[in-house]
Design a protein around this motif. Structure first.
Motif, PDB file in Angstrom:
ATOM      1  N   ARG B  54       2.249 -11.028   8.456  1.00 36.14           N
ATOM      2  CA  ARG B  54       1.393 -11.141   7.278  1.00 36.14           C
ATOM      3  C   ARG B  54       2.195 -10.913   5.997  1.00 36.14           C
ATOM      4  O   ARG B  54       1.709 -11.153   4.891  1.00 36.14           O
ATOM      5  CB  ARG B  54       0.228 -10.144   7.367  1.00 36.14           C
ATOM      6  CG  ARG B  54       0.645  -8.669   7.282  1.00 36.14           C
ATOM      7  CD  ARG B  54      -0.543  -7.751   7.476  1.00 36.14           C
ATOM      8  NE  ARG B  54      -0.206  -6.348   7.259  1.00 36.14           N
ATOM      9  CZ  ARG B  54       0.359  -5.547   8.158  1.00 36.14           C
ATOM     10  NH1 ARG B  54       0.653  -6.009   9.371  1.00 36.14           N
ATOM     11  NH2 ARG B  54       0.639  -4.281   7.863  1.00 36.14           N
ATOM     12  N   HIS B  55       3.438 -10.465   6.146  1.00 39.13           N
ATOM     13  CA  HIS B  55       4.227 -10.110   4.971  1.00 39.13           C
ATOM     14  C   HIS B  55       5.019 -11.267   4.383  1.00 39.13           C
ATOM     15  O   HIS B  55       5.758 -11.088   3.424  1.00 39.13           O
ATOM     16  CB  HIS B  55       5.175  -8.953   5.310  1.00 39.13           C
ATOM     17  CG  HIS B  55       4.443  -7.714   5.718  1.00 39.13           C
ATOM     18  ND1 HIS B  55       3.592  -7.039   4.873  1.00 39.13           N
ATOM     19  CD2 HIS B  55       4.427  -7.032   6.894  1.00 39.13           C
ATOM     20  CE1 HIS B  55       3.085  -5.991   5.505  1.00 39.13           C
ATOM     21  NE2 HIS B  55       3.563  -5.962   6.734  1.00 39.13           N
ATOM     22  N   LEU B 193       3.540  -2.881   0.968  1.00 40.01           N
ATOM     23  CA  LEU B 193       3.521  -4.328   0.751  1.00 40.01           C
ATOM     24  C   LEU B 193       2.124  -4.919   0.963  1.00 40.01           C
ATOM     25  O   LEU B 193       1.762  -5.905   0.319  1.00 40.01           O
ATOM     26  CB  LEU B 193       4.550  -5.029   1.654  1.00 40.01           C
ATOM     27  CG  LEU B 193       4.956  -6.444   1.242  1.00 40.01           C
ATOM     28  CD1 LEU B 193       5.474  -6.483  -0.197  1.00 40.01           C
ATOM     29  CD2 LEU B 193       6.004  -7.013   2.182  1.00 40.01           C
ATOM     30  N   ASP B 194       1.351  -4.288   1.855  1.00 41.77           N
ATOM     31  CA  ASP B 194      -0.043  -4.715   1.989  1.00 41.77           C
ATOM     32  C   ASP B 194      -0.754  -4.630   0.642  1.00 41.77           C
ATOM     33  O   ASP B 194      -1.458  -5.548   0.228  1.00 41.77           O
ATOM     34  CB  ASP B 194      -0.773  -3.830   3.008  1.00 41.77           C
ATOM     35  CG  ASP B 194      -0.498  -4.269   4.450  1.00 41.77           C
ATOM     36  OD1 ASP B 194      -0.084  -5.437   4.655  1.00 41.77           O
ATOM     37  OD2 ASP B 194      -0.695  -3.443   5.366  1.00 41.77           O
ATOM     38  N   GLY B 200      -2.231  -9.659  -5.082  1.00 42.61           N
ATOM     39  CA  GLY B 200      -1.721 -10.959  -5.544  1.00 42.61           C
ATOM     40  C   GLY B 200      -0.437 -10.812  -6.323  1.00 42.61           C
ATOM     41  O   GLY B 200      -0.050 -11.689  -7.101  1.00 42.61           O
ATOM     42  N   SER B 201       0.231  -9.710  -6.096  1.00 39.49           N
ATOM     43  CA  SER B 201       1.457  -9.438  -6.843  1.00 39.49           C
ATOM     44  C   SER B 201       2.674  -9.645  -5.945  1.00 39.49           C
ATOM     45  O   SER B 201       2.571 -10.215  -4.843  1.00 39.49           O
ATOM     46  CB  SER B 201       1.416  -8.013  -7.379  1.00 39.49           C
ATOM     47  OG  SER B 201       2.542  -7.755  -8.192  1.00 39.49           O
ATOM     48  N   SER B 202       3.803  -9.211  -6.395  1.00 38.76           N
ATOM     49  CA  SER B 202       5.037  -9.342  -5.616  1.00 38.76           C
ATOM     50  C   SER B 202       6.007  -8.256  -6.058  1.00 38.76           C
ATOM     51  O   SER B 202       5.791  -7.596  -7.069  1.00 38.76           O
ATOM     52  CB  SER B 202       5.666 -10.721  -5.827  1.00 38.76           C
ATOM     53  OG  SER B 202       6.032 -10.882  -7.180  1.00 38.76           O
ATOM     54  N   ASP B 325       5.555 -15.590  -0.726  1.00 38.11           N
ATOM     55  CA  ASP B 325       6.018 -14.339  -0.151  1.00 38.11           C
ATOM     56  C   ASP B 325       5.802 -13.194  -1.136  1.00 38.11           C
ATOM     57  O   ASP B 325       6.348 -13.246  -2.237  1.00 38.11           O
ATOM     58  CB  ASP B 325       7.515 -14.447   0.150  1.00 38.11           C
ATOM     59  CG  ASP B 325       7.809 -15.400   1.293  1.00 38.11           C
ATOM     60  OD1 ASP B 325       8.299 -16.515   1.007  1.00 38.11           O
ATOM     61  OD2 ASP B 325       7.568 -15.020   2.443  1.00 38.11           O
ATOM     62  N   PRO B 326       5.090 -12.144  -0.729  1.00 40.02           N
ATOM     63  CA  PRO B 326       4.958 -10.980  -1.624  1.00 40.02           C
ATOM     64  C   PRO B 326       6.308 -10.306  -1.862  1.00 40.02           C
ATOM     65  O   PRO B 326       6.534  -9.712  -2.911  1.00 40.02           O
ATOM     66  CB  PRO B 326       3.994 -10.053  -0.883  1.00 40.02           C
ATOM     67  CG  PRO B 326       3.951 -10.535   0.529  1.00 40.02           C
ATOM     68  CD  PRO B 326       4.293 -11.985   0.498  1.00 40.02           C
TER      69      PRO B 326
END
Lengths: 356, 356, 356, 356
Positions: B54-55, B193-194, B200-202, B325-326
């Motif tokens: 999911r990452h 990271l979740d 909606g960031s990174s 990709d976050p």
């Protein structure tokens, strides 16, 4: 191909050892019809020249450059420009002692292992003396770039002492022997480096180079991105151990929101509200200042005895007696400027091949 | 020359856009008589492949590689190796919205300014999709290097969270979706990271690559120093903003005594007592581990609206809806490994031209 | 660097063996914003395609080219153009017989000695099939050159039969299967080559390429003179054994008075009264037609048994059964045109880097 | 890239104009640990040096070479070798007359058109004086090749007068001022060239270079075939208009049976029964002698007035008064040898990168 040329179209090739008769440089790819004389190059060489303050090596080299070709009646002809700088103040005897020793932190061991032979006098080809050729090439690169593009460098950190960026004043650069843009820090560095020098020690430093006036659109993704070639150019400088662009390693801690430089139309022209990118996006210049930094390790030529081995494989101790820089980062400033100027000139010419 | 080839003797050339029919790579200079099949490459592509946790981006690409040439009955022939990876999960419509907008932090603006035309679908050539070709080339580079040389990477920092180097365990690398060598930190990153992804960031990251078993003597000073080519290779990776070797930027604060790696004879062989140099002196490998790090900025594809301009020069807002990709740093690990493997293979071949 | 790329700025890299799944080409350096579609390339491939008359090999290859990248909505983007041509009519079994034999005049022996391995099927990489990629690259080069520059080729000698230059008519080129500009000679060649083909033999030929409309000033002395790069390009074509420019080997018998092309102003423009130079002086184009010729040896694939040795070092006899060209020179015409177009495109881009 | 470097791994870069202070050369890629001193180079320069007989230009140049770097205590170190030759006998005033005239057959017009500026003194960069640098590089190439490989050249045709190949005796080469292997023809040439010189005219010539002892396996197909690089190297020599390998243009008239060199085992080793290929098959050396020829046009510097134009576009007449070679082909012999030696050295190093 064998490592002594830099650049693609604005390309220079250097030769010469620290204690040989001369060092030199061939600059190929320069457009014709540019004014160029020896003084245009000499002024930049003088900036790098050793022995100008107590803070750099006391080797006295005139670093007098001669243009041997490529210029006719003061104008470039488009043919290769041959440059020659004679070595005049070699004291090779200083190095007899270390002929059979590998100085820790130097390239002595690796050159010997690679080539099976090594000109040990003044570190031979590995000497920072080679950087005079880079500076000479950089002077010609500046001519190619023209007056609208300006490349300047500054020392921004010496040991743990970083400048205060709020006190940054380009005018201060020439007022101290460190190319320091922060007048207060320059004073502090002065006494700090005196102590280091007297102790026979040395210290690392960080140099920042800023290129102003670079037009948008220079850079050849994906492997000749402008930042990739900058990284190569700066990392090829003696003692360099790291390179960063814009916010650099600080980018690790930023969020996407913080990092991305927003855009607005300003006076009818695209503008950026910040410059975390350091003037490069996708490997192509944005039109903003190109901002890059590189770190230079402390010279390993120190008087404190260090453990090492001999060329015949015996344990030994070594301490260096030659003339050296307590902070090579200082003389790294004009060298870094030169490399950036060369990368920019190369990309300016590369750009014209595909685009207007 | 126009930027789509990397390396001198072990040289690869890539082509392809994110949403075109295929991407591909030609690897030239591979020695003959090396075992090579598609699976040797596929295992590394699978490591980089998106959509595995999911990452990372949810784009589903099989990234199935085909060898089109240069291999005969499972053995390299010394002729160029053509590789092809078809694109299968393009969703170009996702990008219609941003066709006329320059996304801050992306290469949209610079490509348009340079070329006057831009394949906006999935960032076209500027997409991280191109890095699949690097990984494929890197897989072949590993074959050239042979089993004695080992190139491994790890994520060592995500946002402000750095791993504890004392907990470094290479075995942990494959136990978490981050290539994190510190099991505790991997857990922390998971929840960290979740949150970022959901917002909606990174976020940015730092990657470390270690090459073990590299023989002493590789590297071509002064402009093709091994560290210079490493710097170029890593800085050419999408989103990279900085590169360092060994102690890196930490060198600024070290004295000459602290920094220089002392030598001793150990079991009859030259050894170093430390590795601040990161395995490279004077641009030539020392025989120690080659240690390098690069920082990757947070992707600019975020859902928070940002100020920007349109292609026709009007102020606007943009938020990115595509699959992203976050923390692009994660997938940067196999890409960084590949680039180091390619630089090493190149220098291995370069070394043979002059020496042994 | 390892031999599969041609050109400096307009650079193409090819891969692929005669009997592998596909051959391909990556063209880098193409300026953006040029109209380009697959048909623009196909028309030239069709000209080279085998099996179009009884005078060429009967291998049936569609030679259908696919553009995989670098073109967006019918316009070049400045990114690398990937091209793929699948092999469809391989009959590898034809080659089982000669797997362990070195065919005289072929590259079998030298490839084996160099690489220690060889894809013997259809000569592998040494097959003339590779030239399809050159033709594809040449088609793109023509687009870069634009309509004002025209590159055309003709067969001017087959065996001892030379055309009558007074009968030269470019319009005849497409009226016979030989690209012969002399209608009478074309007829003669027809029956002459029938005899050779029926005898299972082959014959050499000379090809002339003329480039019209090339502006004055292209070429990079002294090692990248235009004629030097033309010589390299043409001599790299399979079976080529000689190259000449303008009056060529005839220059040996000329006096300085006869050879030097005098100049006059004509309609206010510099003109030459003759063109012994073949349009190149000092390695730079004069603005006249660039005229060059190359000779192609007879293919060594003949049915007459010849003495040879086996791969294990025993004396043997060999005769070739595969499908081959009785006069490979015929298909050499579009290949020669393509190489000249590529050299010109390269020099056009090179010129812009230093000048205008 | 801009045309002043030759070779890939054994690479040399030259600079300098005919009437500048000096010409020079940087040779990069030389393996370390080879004996090399100035005399090793001087002996070959002396062979090319002008003014040694009445049959060459009367310019008196000592052509004294200095090694500036890359050699330590008489041994190469693997670092670049800088070479310098000062110009001493410039008589630039000879050229004032032609400053504003384009000499037919010279590069005057094309240099001016390309660069917009031209060093007219002694033809500047376009002067054959540049070839001294090639000869110097060639001397080092011979050292790289070692004693087992031997490169020799001969003049085989002057005007219409060809040598009798049955009388070929390499020992005769040094017995006449023409490097003629046919003693009878040498005498004939003597009086023939006297007439030409006295008439103020000039004549073309053909030179043959033979390389003996080249191992099988050198050459990088398909674009760096050994013959392709030979063609480039020879065609880059001033005044060259054609190059051929082995049977060369004669191949046009041969059948496949006649042309293909048959093989037999001889004393347990693969041997060829003929050498039409000139020692190269598929771009790779066969182990036989490499045989190549190039044609050199007559110098255009003749005393007969010729029609031309001025730099400002007016019709005019010109006759050349400077010191020139009635047959530049003579001095082309050592230059051709040097280029072949350099190509061979380059391919020797290239070969080692992929193969043993």
């Amino acid at each position: 191909m064998s490592g002594n040329s830099f650049g693609h179209l604005f390309q220079f090739t250097t030769f010469g050892e620290s204690h040989g008769p001369a060092i030199g440089c061939v600059v190929d790819g320069t457009p014709p019809n540019i004014d160029l004389n020896e003084n245009d190059i000499q002024i930049w060489l003088d900036k790098r020249r050793p022995g100008q303050s107590r803070h750099t090596t006391q080797r006295k080299e005139a670093d007098k450059v001669r243009i041997l070709s490529g210029v006719f009646e003061g104008i470039t002809t488009g043919t290769p420009i041959g440059l020659l700088i004679e070595n005049t103040d070699q004291r090779s005897k200083d190095y007899e002692d270390i002929k059979n020793l590998y100085r820790p932190g130097h390239a002595d061991y690796t050159y010997d292992q690679k080539y099976g032979i090594r000109d040990y006098r003044g570190s031979g080809r590995a000497s920072a003396r080679e950087t005079a050729c880079r500076v000479a090439a950089g002077a010609i690169a500046r001519k190619v770039l023209g007056d609208a593009i300006d490349v300047r460098g500054a020392l921004v950190q010496m040991g743990p002492h970083k400048i205060d960026r709020n006190k940054w004043d380009w005018a201060e650069i020439n007022n101290n022997p460190f190319w320091c843009p922060d007048a207060d820090m320059a004073k502090e560095w002065g006494s700090y480096l005196d102590d280091i020098r007297k102790a026979g020690s040395s210290i690392g430093a960080v140099i920042e180079i800023v290129a102003r006036g670079v037009p948008v659109g220079l850079g050849n993704p994906v492997y000749d991105k402008m930042d990739a070639n900058i990284a190569k150019g700066l990392m090829s400088i003696n003692a360099a151990k790291g390179v960063e662009i814009g916010v650099g390693f600080g980018a690790a801690e930023l969020s996407g929101e913080e990092n991305a430089d927003e855009m607005r139309m300003l006076d009818g022209r695209p503008s950026f509200l910040s410059n975390n990118a350091g003037g490069i996006l996708g490997g192509i210049s944005t039109g903003q200042d190109i901002i890059t930094r590189f770190v230079v390790k402390p010279t390993s030529s120190i008087t404190t005895p260090r453990q090492t081995i001999t060329t015949s494989g015996e344990n030994a101790e070594v301490s260096t007696k030659g003339r050296h820089d307590p902070c090579v980062g200082i003389r790294g400033v004009p060298v870094g400027e030169a490399m950036i100027a060369c990368v920019l000139a190369d990309h300016l010419l590369l750009h014209k091949t595909q685009c207007r």
